[in-house]
Scaffold this motif. Structure first.
Motif, PDB file in Angstrom:
ATOM      1  N   GLU A 136       0.786  -1.230   0.000  1.00 37.15           N
ATOM      2  CA  GLU A 136       0.000   0.000   0.000  1.00 37.15           C
ATOM      3  C   GLU A 136       0.823   1.288   0.000  1.00 37.15           C
ATOM      4  N   TRP A 194       4.907   1.521  -0.194  1.00 37.43           N
ATOM      5  CA  TRP A 194       6.238   1.557  -0.813  1.00 37.43           C
ATOM      6  C   TRP A 194       6.163   2.091  -2.247  1.00 37.43           C
ATOM      7  N   GLU A 195       6.907   3.149  -2.544  1.00 39.02           N
ATOM      8  CA  GLU A 195       6.960   3.812  -3.846  1.00 39.02           C
ATOM      9  C   GLU A 195       5.610   4.381  -4.278  1.00 39.02           C
ATOM     10  N   GLN A 196       4.641   4.460  -3.352  1.00 38.59           N
ATOM     11  CA  GLN A 196       3.302   4.917  -3.730  1.00 38.59           C
ATOM     12  C   GLN A 196       2.863   6.170  -2.986  1.00 38.59           C
ATOM     13  N   LYS A 197       2.936   6.143  -1.651  1.00 43.99           N
ATOM     14  CA  LYS A 197       2.424   7.283  -0.886  1.00 43.99           C
ATOM     15  C   LYS A 197       3.058   7.304   0.499  1.00 43.99           C
ATOM     16  N   PRO A 209       7.611  11.783 -10.160  1.00 43.77           N
ATOM     17  CA  PRO A 209       7.437  10.571  -9.359  1.00 43.77           C
ATOM     18  C   PRO A 209       8.663   9.656  -9.448  1.00 43.77           C
ATOM     19  N   PRO A 226       8.032   8.184  -0.457  1.00 48.67           N
ATOM     20  CA  PRO A 226       8.792   7.693  -1.620  1.00 48.67           C
ATOM     21  C   PRO A 226       9.702   8.760  -2.198  1.00 48.67           C
TER      22      PRO A 226
END
Length: 463
Positions: free
Chosen positions: A57, A59-62, A204, A235
């Motif tokens: 949920e 890692w590298e997302q939010k 991103p 991230p």
């Protein structure tokens, strides 16, 4: 909603810990972290969030905020680094730029207040108190044992370098303007409080550090205040800025960062050269010369189609490859990472121990998380054939004092073997223990020489 901390779990058992790296109970506050295994350490590091949930949920997302209302944990985290630690560290010979930066954010821009040469604590404290400057201490794991202990386990967990920086900011001050980083960032609040604002990334999963002007970043997507023991993750590419609130004591936090230059793009660049080298040995089409004067003119459509065809051919070959070659990434990781954590003054040398291995011995790999196995062309410049070899790199003899400093050329520690040894080495890697007689090598002499080499390098032990 704030997430309460829970006691760390037991983690995974990894067998007996070798004497030289045995972790004993640290002096000082009781740790809420589980040092029994890398996976146990990480799960206790992000508790009460589960590791599976984190990677699915966040890692590298939010970003993820974990607020821990636990005085015992707060006491432990405060012990990792304090403002008062700077006095004794300065006596050891710290230098501006290399070890310490002094800076502040003025009208949205970073102002560096470094002096020249060696850092003196009285001057450092004067800039801190009178100029309201932030003190940035680079890579404190070089000197603080508990940070070494944490980051060594995290490097084992991620399979990537893990660095850290400490930021100490006076009340009512801000050290850095809004910016984003090229690393995954974990913030641990150690002393005081710090107010954070996070913004939507403009790039991103950014591959480089960059400042961002206030008029470009818009409104914050997240805004909160960290207290001792709290953890914040975001991230790479996440724009952020932080300040110590007015009227409070100073703030100290440590940023623990990882996954710099560890993307699929980086891995592709690392493996493609070895794949091209191997394919060119097998396919005459790749050994044919490029068109005359191709380097003097703009690339033609014919050349582009030709290259596209070669890439498709390489992709097909990759599908059937058992051993992914790594030109640099595996070696660089082994060369630059922390050595295994050990008690005492940190200067203990890892030496061969236990029974001398023989043909009738049963052996097991030790320091598994500190060893990498890779296949690549022979790096001996006198060997014109460039035959493939098996390389075993390790970090047992690395110097903690140079970790993440990036200013020394270091030769890798390890061994190389003929490609015929790869199956025997995989047996050692994949078995909890194995008889020397059962190693997949042609002769008893080869089996004995292999285990003796690994034992001398402290990579196996007799069980």
């Amino acid at each position: 909603m704030p997430k309460k901390a829970r006691p760390a779990g037991d983690g995974e058992e990894e067998g007996p810990v070798p004497k030289q790296a045995k972790v004993e109970a640290a002096c000082g506050p009781s740790s809420p972290l589980d040092f029994n295994s890398p996976s146990g350490l990480f799960e206790s590091f992000i508790a009460p969030i589960k590791t599976e949930t984190f990677f699915k949920e966040f890692w590298e997302q939010k970003p993820l905020l974990i607020q821990r209302d636990d005085p015992a944990s707060a006491t432990y985290y405060q012990s990792l680094f304090r403002l008062s630690d700077l006095k004794s560290l300065c006596r050891r010979g710290m230098y501006y730029g290399r070890d310490v930066n002094v800076c502040r954010c003025v009208h949205g821009k970073k102002k560096v207040l470094n002096k020249d040469g060696r850092v003196h604590f009285l001057q450092l404290r004067k800039d801190f108190d009178q100029k309201r400057a932030t003190i940035q201490f680079h890579q404190p794991q070089r000197f603080k044992d508990e940070l070494w202990r944490i980051q060594e386990k995290l490097e084992c967990f991620f399979g990537s370098l893990v660095g850290s920086n400490v930021y100490i900011t006076p009340a009512g001050a801000q050290g850095l303007p809004p910016h984003y980083d090229d690393v995954e960032v974990f913030i641990l609040q150690l002393e005081g409080e710090k107010h954070w604002r996070l913004y939507q990334p403009t790039v991103p999963l950014a591959r480089e550090y960059s400042l961002e002007a206030e008029d470009r970043i818009g409104r914050p997507t997240h805004e909160f205040t960290l207290k001792p023991g709290d953890l914040l993750y975001f991230p790479r590419g996440t724009i952020h800025q932080a300040a110590t609130p007015e009227g409070l004591a100073h703030s100290t936090h440590v940023t623990v960062s990882t996954y710099q230059s560890s993307s699929w793009g980086d891995f592709l660049l690392d493996t493609i050269s070895g794949l091209v080298f191997d394919t060119a040995k097998a396919d005459v089409a790749l050994r044919a010369g490029i068109p005359r004067q191709l380097l003097l003119v703009e690339t033609t459509a014919v050349a582009t189609r030709r290259l596209s065809g070669f890439l498709r051919m390489l992709a097909d070959r990759l599908e059937g490859t058992k051993e992914l070659p790594s030109a640099d990434m595996k070696k660089d990781f082994a060369v630059n990472r922390l050595p295994p954590y050990c008690t005492g003054d940190g200067a203990e040398l890892v030496t061969p121990g236990g029974q001398f291995p023989g043909l009738d011995s049963t052996v097991r790999l030790q320091f598994r998380d500190h060893v990498v196995l890779t296949v690549g062309p022979d790096q001996d410049p006198s060997d014109e054939t460039r035959e493939k070899m098996v390389y075993v790199y390790h970090s047992l003899k690395n110097r903690r004092e140079t970790h993440m400093m990036g200013n020394e050329e270091t030769e890798p520690h390890g061994l190389r073997f003929p490609l015929s040894h790869v199956d025997a080495l995989k047996q050692l890697w994949n078995s909890p223990a194995i008889s020397v007689k059962d190693l997949k090598l042609t002769t008893d002499e080869e089996k004995q020489n292999l285990v003796l080499s690994l034992w001398t390098e402290c990579l196996i032990q007799v069980v």
